[in-house]
Write an enzyme that holds these catalytic residues in place. Sequence first.
Site, PDB file in Angstrom:
ATOM      1  N   GLY A 267       4.065   3.095  13.673  1.00 19.69           N
ATOM      2  CA  GLY A 267       4.903   1.900  13.858  1.00 19.69           C
ATOM      3  C   GLY A 267       4.604   1.218  15.183  1.00 19.69           C
TER       4      GLY A 267
ATOM      5  N   GLU B  96      10.515  15.145  15.578  1.00 23.41           N
ATOM      6  CA  GLU B  96      10.677  15.198  14.129  1.00 23.41           C
ATOM      7  C   GLU B  96       9.773  16.299  13.575  1.00 23.41           C
ATOM      8  OE1 GLU B  96       9.462  11.515  12.308  1.00 23.41           O
ATOM      9  OE2 GLU B  96      11.269  11.469  11.091  1.00 23.41           O
TER      10      GLU B  96
ATOM     11  N   LYS C 236       0.844  -1.202   0.000  1.00 23.14           N
ATOM     12  CA  LYS C 236       0.000   0.000   0.000  1.00 23.14           C
ATOM     13  C   LYS C 236       0.873   1.243   0.000  1.00 23.14           C
ATOM     14  CE  LYS C 236      -1.830   2.486   3.252  1.00 23.14           C
ATOM     15  NZ  LYS C 236      -1.719   3.824   2.654  1.00 23.14           N
TER      16      LYS C 236
ATOM     17  N   GLY D  65       7.382   4.630   8.107  1.00 19.81           N
ATOM     18  CA  GLY D  65       6.508   5.772   8.381  1.00 19.81           C
ATOM     19  C   GLY D  65       6.755   6.311   9.769  1.00 19.81           C
ATOM     20  N   SER D  66       5.724   6.869  10.351  1.00 17.40           N
ATOM     21  CA  SER D  66       5.917   7.552  11.634  1.00 17.40           C
ATOM     22  C   SER D  66       6.084   6.548  12.778  1.00 17.40           C
ATOM     23  CB  SER D  66       4.725   8.462  11.921  1.00 17.40           C
ATOM     24  OG  SER D  66       3.547   7.698  11.985  1.00 17.40           O
ATOM     25  N   THR D  67       6.784   6.964  13.813  1.00 20.97           N
ATOM     26  CA  THR D  67       7.008   6.107  14.984  1.00 20.97           C
ATOM     27  C   THR D  67       5.674   5.782  15.646  1.00 20.97           C
ATOM     28  OG1 THR D  67       9.241   6.943  15.283  1.00 20.97           O
ATOM     29  CG2 THR D  67       8.199   6.003  17.228  1.00 20.97           C
ATOM     30  N   GLU D  68       4.777   6.740  15.624  1.00 20.17           N
ATOM     31  CA  GLU D  68       3.471   6.528  16.274  1.00 20.17           C
ATOM     32  C   GLU D  68       2.711   5.373  15.610  1.00 20.17           C
ATOM     33  OE1 GLU D  68       1.053   9.969  15.770  1.00 20.17           O
ATOM     34  OE2 GLU D  68      -0.698   8.852  16.463  1.00 20.17           O
TER      35      GLU D  68
ATOM     36  N   CYS E  71      13.528  10.698   6.495  1.00 18.34           N
ATOM     37  CA  CYS E  71      13.593  10.157   7.857  1.00 18.34           C
ATOM     38  C   CYS E  71      14.991  10.306   8.450  1.00 18.34           C
ATOM     39  CB  CYS E  71      13.129   8.712   7.896  1.00 18.34           C
ATOM     40  SG  CYS E  71      13.921   7.703   6.666  1.00 18.34           S
TER      41      CYS E  71
ATOM     42  N   GLU F  88      10.698   0.787   9.931  1.00 12.30           N
ATOM     43  CA  GLU F  88      11.688   1.833   9.654  1.00 12.30           C
ATOM     44  C   GLU F  88      10.979   3.139   9.947  1.00 12.30           C
ATOM     45  OE1 GLU F  88      13.579   4.583   8.556  1.00 12.30           O
ATOM     46  OE2 GLU F  88      13.165   4.101   6.460  1.00 12.30           O
TER      47      GLU F  88
HETATM   48  P1  NAI Z   1       2.115   7.746   8.673  1.00  7.40           P
HETATM   49  O1  NAI Z   1       3.026   6.913   9.474  1.00  7.40           O
HETATM   50  O2  NAI Z   1       0.750   7.994   9.185  1.00  7.40           O
HETATM   51  O3  NAI Z   1       1.945   7.109   7.206  1.00  7.40           O
HETATM   52  C1  NAI Z   1       2.824   6.204   6.598  1.00  7.40           C
HETATM   53  C2  NAI Z   1       2.015   5.096   5.936  1.00  7.40           C
HETATM   54  O4  NAI Z   1       1.288   4.365   6.920  1.00  7.40           O
HETATM   55  C3  NAI Z   1       0.965   5.578   4.943  1.00  7.40           C
HETATM   56  O5  NAI Z   1       0.906   4.649   3.881  1.00  7.40           O
HETATM   57  C4  NAI Z   1      -0.303   5.534   5.756  1.00  7.40           C
HETATM   58  O6  NAI Z   1      -1.458   5.394   4.969  1.00  7.40           O
HETATM   59  C5  NAI Z   1      -0.099   4.306   6.595  1.00  7.40           C
HETATM   60  N1  NAI Z   1      -0.850   4.262   7.844  1.00  7.40           N
HETATM   61  C6  NAI Z   1      -1.325   5.298   8.583  1.00  7.40           C
HETATM   62  N2  NAI Z   1      -1.952   4.833   9.692  1.00  7.40           N
HETATM   63  C7  NAI Z   1      -1.838   3.496   9.667  1.00  7.40           C
HETATM   64  C8  NAI Z   1      -2.254   2.451  10.548  1.00  7.40           C
HETATM   65  N3  NAI Z   1      -2.892   2.712  11.685  1.00  7.40           N
HETATM   66  N4  NAI Z   1      -1.957   1.180  10.225  1.00  7.40           N
HETATM   67  C9  NAI Z   1      -1.278   0.890   9.101  1.00  7.40           C
HETATM   68  N5  NAI Z   1      -0.877   1.827   8.226  1.00  7.40           N
HETATM   69  C10 NAI Z   1      -1.134   3.115   8.501  1.00  7.40           C
HETATM   70  O7  NAI Z   1       2.822   9.092   8.385  1.00  7.40           O
HETATM   71  P2  NAI Z   1       2.092  10.482   8.002  1.00  7.40           P
HETATM   72  O8  NAI Z   1       0.913  10.778   8.830  1.00  7.40           O
HETATM   73  O9  NAI Z   1       1.857  10.447   6.585  1.00  7.40           O
HETATM   74  O10 NAI Z   1       3.201  11.500   8.452  1.00  7.40           O
HETATM   75  C11 NAI Z   1       3.233  11.935   9.795  1.00  7.40           C
HETATM   76  C12 NAI Z   1       4.630  12.067  10.282  1.00  7.40           C
HETATM   77  O11 NAI Z   1       5.280  10.808  10.216  1.00  7.40           O
HETATM   78  C13 NAI Z   1       5.506  12.959   9.453  1.00  7.40           C
HETATM   79  O12 NAI Z   1       5.334  14.271   9.756  1.00  7.40           O
HETATM   80  C14 NAI Z   1       6.840  12.433   9.795  1.00  7.40           C
HETATM   81  O13 NAI Z   1       7.262  13.001  11.005  1.00  7.40           O
HETATM   82  C15 NAI Z   1       6.638  10.970   9.968  1.00  7.40           C
HETATM   83  N6  NAI Z   1       7.012  10.186   8.788  1.00  7.40           N
HETATM   84  C16 NAI Z   1       8.186   9.524   8.811  1.00  7.40           C
HETATM   85  C17 NAI Z   1       8.592   8.817   7.714  1.00  7.40           C
HETATM   86  C18 NAI Z   1       9.867   8.097   7.695  1.00  7.40           C
HETATM   87  O14 NAI Z   1      10.330   7.716   6.630  1.00  7.40           O
HETATM   88  N7  NAI Z   1      10.469   7.838   8.809  1.00  7.40           N
HETATM   89  C19 NAI Z   1       7.816   8.791   6.484  1.00  7.40           C
HETATM   90  C20 NAI Z   1       6.547   9.477   6.589  1.00  7.40           C
HETATM   91  C21 NAI Z   1       6.196  10.160   7.704  1.00  7.40           C
END
Ligand code: NAI
Length: 777
Positions: free
Chosen positions: A246, A391, A190, A241-244, A297, A263
Site C-alpha cells: 500500500g 501482523e 487483478k 493488501g499489505s501495508t508495505e 485484516c 485498505e
Molecule cells: P500483498 O499486499 O503483496 O498482495 C495483495 C495484492 O497486491 C495481490 O494481488 C498482489 O499481487 C498485489 N501486489 C503485490 N505487489 C504489488 C505491487 N508492488 N504493486 C501492485 N500490486 C501488488 O500481500 P501478500 O504478499 O500476498 O501478503 C503479505 C502480507 O500482507 C500478509 O501476510 C498479510 O500480513 C498482509 N495482507 C493483508 C491483507 C489485508 O486484507 N489487509 C490481505 C493480504 C495480505
Amino acid sequence: MTIKEKFDTMDYGPAPESAAEALDWIKGFDGKFGHFIDGTFTKPGKTFAAKNPANGETLAKLTQATANDIDAAITAARTAQPKWEKSGGHGRARVLYALARLLQKHARLFAVLETLDNGKPIREARDIDIPLAQRHFYYHAGMAQLMDTELPDRQALGVCGQIIPWNFPLLMLAWKVAPALAMGNTVVLKPAEYTSLTALLFADICRQAGVPNGVINILTGDGAVGEMIVKADVDKIAFTGSTEVGRRIREATAGTGKALTLELGGKSPYIVFDDADIDSAVEGLVDAIWFNQGEVCCAGSRLLVQEGIADRFYDKLKIRMQTLRIGDPLDKCIDVGAVVDPVQLDGIKAKIDANNEGEMFQTDTVPETGCFYPPTLITGLSPASTLMQEEIFGPVLCATTFRTPAEAVEIANNSRYGLAATVWTENINLALDMSPKLKAGIVWVNATNLMDAAAGFGGVRESGFGREGGWEGLSAYTKPKGKAKVLKQVEAFEGDDGPFDPLDRTAKLYIGGKQARPDGGYSRGAWGPKGALLGHVSVANRKDIRNAVEAAHAAKGWSGTTGHLRAQILYYIAENLSARADEFAGRLNDMQGGKTGNDEVAQAIDRLFTYAAWADKYDGQVHNVPIRGVALAMKEPVGVIGAFCPDDVPLLGLISVMAPAVAMGNRVVLIASEPFPLAATDFVQVLETSDVPGGVVNILTGSHSELAAPMASHMDVDAVWSFSSSDISGLIEKGAALNIKRTWVNNGMVRDWTTDDSHVFLEAATEVKNIWIPYGE
Ligand code: NAI
C-alpha cells in the site's frame, strides 16, 4: 462404532462437499485460463499454477498478464465507460441486480471453488463469503438506482484499477466492483495470484448478466502486474493488501492525480473485561482469530484480558481450542482450513520461531500434508513485543492482560494500525465509554468480525484510508460534476524594502495560541501590486511546523468538546471579523489590487456561519445491518490537519479550510496564502479575541513548496490538505506514504471558493467509525 459410542464421544463423521461441479467448470476451460478483456476470455499466454493449498494439487493454469494485456484491458474499459455511465442509475441497477441474482444462483459453485483455491472451510465460504458478496451487489444495485436523485452533484471517476488480496477473493472483488459499477465507472481488476479462480468464474457470469463488454476486465498475474496497473492510465487505484505494498502504491501514484483508496493491515485488539460473558467471549475469539485461519485484516489478533479473569479465561480458551477441527476444507464439519500458500505458511512459522517471549499453546491436531498451521495462543507477551505489534496473518492469537479500562485503551491504541477493535463486557456504560476512545474504524461490542454492505469498512492510521460500503464508500468512486480547470501559480508582487524601520513590525507566526517568532529568524516583505510595501511576514521552517503540530496535539481536548460549543466559537469569530470588516476588505484590496475585498469578507463571514450551523448538525447514522444489532456510524474528527490554504482568495480560502475542520473537532496547522499572507496574520488578532483555545488553530506563513514535505511526512499529522497554487500535490502525497496519512490535494486544479461545498469539506474533516452494538431480539 456403535451409536452409543458415537453418542458418548460426539465425534463428527466426514461430511465432504463435492468438488465435481467446480472441477467441471475448470475442465470447461481445458484447465487453462486467459484474461477477461472486453467481454471475452483471451487465449492463455505464459501461465503459472493455481494450487489447492489443502493438498498441493494444481487446479488450473493462469496467465501472467503482459503490458499488452494491460493496455487492451484499459482501452476496453476506457471505451466502455461513457456509455456505461450514460446508461443511467436504473440501467446500471438492473445489471448489478442480475449479478447479485446469478451469484445467488451459482452460490454453491462459487463456494466450492473458493474453498478449493483458497483453503478456507467450505462452511465459511458457503455461509459468509458468498452471501456477503451477493449482499454487496444487491446493496449497490440500490445505490446505482438512487445515484441520480441522491447524489445529483457527483459523477463517475472513469476507469478504476482494482487490486485485491487472497484472503476473501470473491468478497473483495464484490467490495471493489459493486460500488465502482454502481457509480458509473468501469474496472480493470487483478485478483491475487494465489486465488484468481472465483474472479474468473465471476467474469464468466458477467456475460450472462448482460454486463456490457469492457465494463469489467479481469487480468491475472502477480505483483508485477499490479505494479503495471498502478502505472497505467487509470483514474483511480483501489487496493486491499499489505501495508508495505500500500505504501509503495501511495508513492507510485503521488502527484499523478489518480484517486486512491487503501485498505491495509491490522492488529486489532480484542478486549475482554472481567464482567464479560466469558463463554461468549471465548466463542467470539473463535470467530475473531480462527475464522479464515486468521487470514483476516480485521482479525482480533491481540487479546487483552482483564487481569482478574485471565487465568480462567485462558483455561477455557485452551479447552475450546482443542475442540477446533482442522483439516480438509471441503469437509462441512471443519473449523480451520488450510493457509493459502506455502509462502504464507513459511512466513507464519518464521514469525513464531523468531519469538522467545511468553508461553505458547498449540493444538496438536494438524494434518501432516498440506498448508496447515495449528491454532496457537501465546500468552504473557509484553505490549511492545514484535508479535503484539506485527501482523502475523495466521491462526495465532497473542495475549496480554490489563488492569483498568484506561490501561486497556492505552494498550489497544499502542499500534501503528487502527482497523477494528472488539469489546466484551456486560456493562453498556463501559462498552460505550470505550468505543470512542479506541483508535479504529470499526468497533464491535459483544460480537466480532461482523461486516455488511451498509456499514462502511475501513481503518485509520496505517490500516489505510477510505471506506468500502455504506454511503461513505461512494465518494471513493465519484467526483464532483463539471470539468476542472488548471490553476495558474499565483505570484507575489515585488517591491523594495524602503528605508530601514527600527521597529520590528514583522507579523509573527501563530502557534499554540501565541504569536511566535520564526525559528530561522527570517522574514520577507509583502508588497502591493504597485510595489508598495505593506508589511513583513515571518518565513516558517520545518521546526516551526514541528512546534505547531505539537501545539495542535496538545489541544486534543478540542476534539472532545460539544458541537454546540464549537458553533458558539465559530459565531464569535464571525462576529469579531464582522466588526473589522472594513479593515480586512481594505487589506485584501491593498494586497491584490482589486475592489472585491468587501465581497470576500462578507463571504468569509457567511462561511463561518455555515460551519457554525453544521458544527452541531453533521450527525452520524444508524445502519440497520442484517444481524441482531445496529451499527452506529459516528463521525469523528480526523485529528490534526495540516492545510495549505488557497493563494488567490487569502481570507475566504483560509476560513473555508479552517472552519469545517475546527467545526468537526479537528485542530489545524494552516499555511497561509503564500503571495498574500497578511490577511491571515491579521486574522490572528480575530482568533485571539474569539475564545479559540490555544493550539486549535495555528497559522504559519512561508513557502508552500518548502513546507509541503515536512508537513506531509510528520508522523503526528493525521491529514494534509492542499489548495495551494504551487505544484506541491505530489510532494504531499509522497511524504504522506510514510505513515499512510490521508491527503486531499488539488492536483493543480481550480476550486471555486465562492460556492458552498460544505458537504465535501465536512466529509474530509471527519472519519466514520462504525460501532456495532446488540439491539433487538
Ligand atoms: P500483498 O499486499 O503483496 O498482495 C495483495 C495484492 O497486491 C495481490 O494481488 C498482489 O499481487 C498485489 N501486489 C503485490 N505487489 C504489488 C505491487 N508492488 N504493486 C501492485 N500490486 C501488488 O500481500 P501478500 O504478499 O500476498 O501478503 C503479505 C502480507 O500482507 C500478509 O501476510 C498479510 O500480513 C498482509 N495482507 C493483508 C491483507 C489485508 O486484507 N489487509 C490481505 C493480504 C495480505
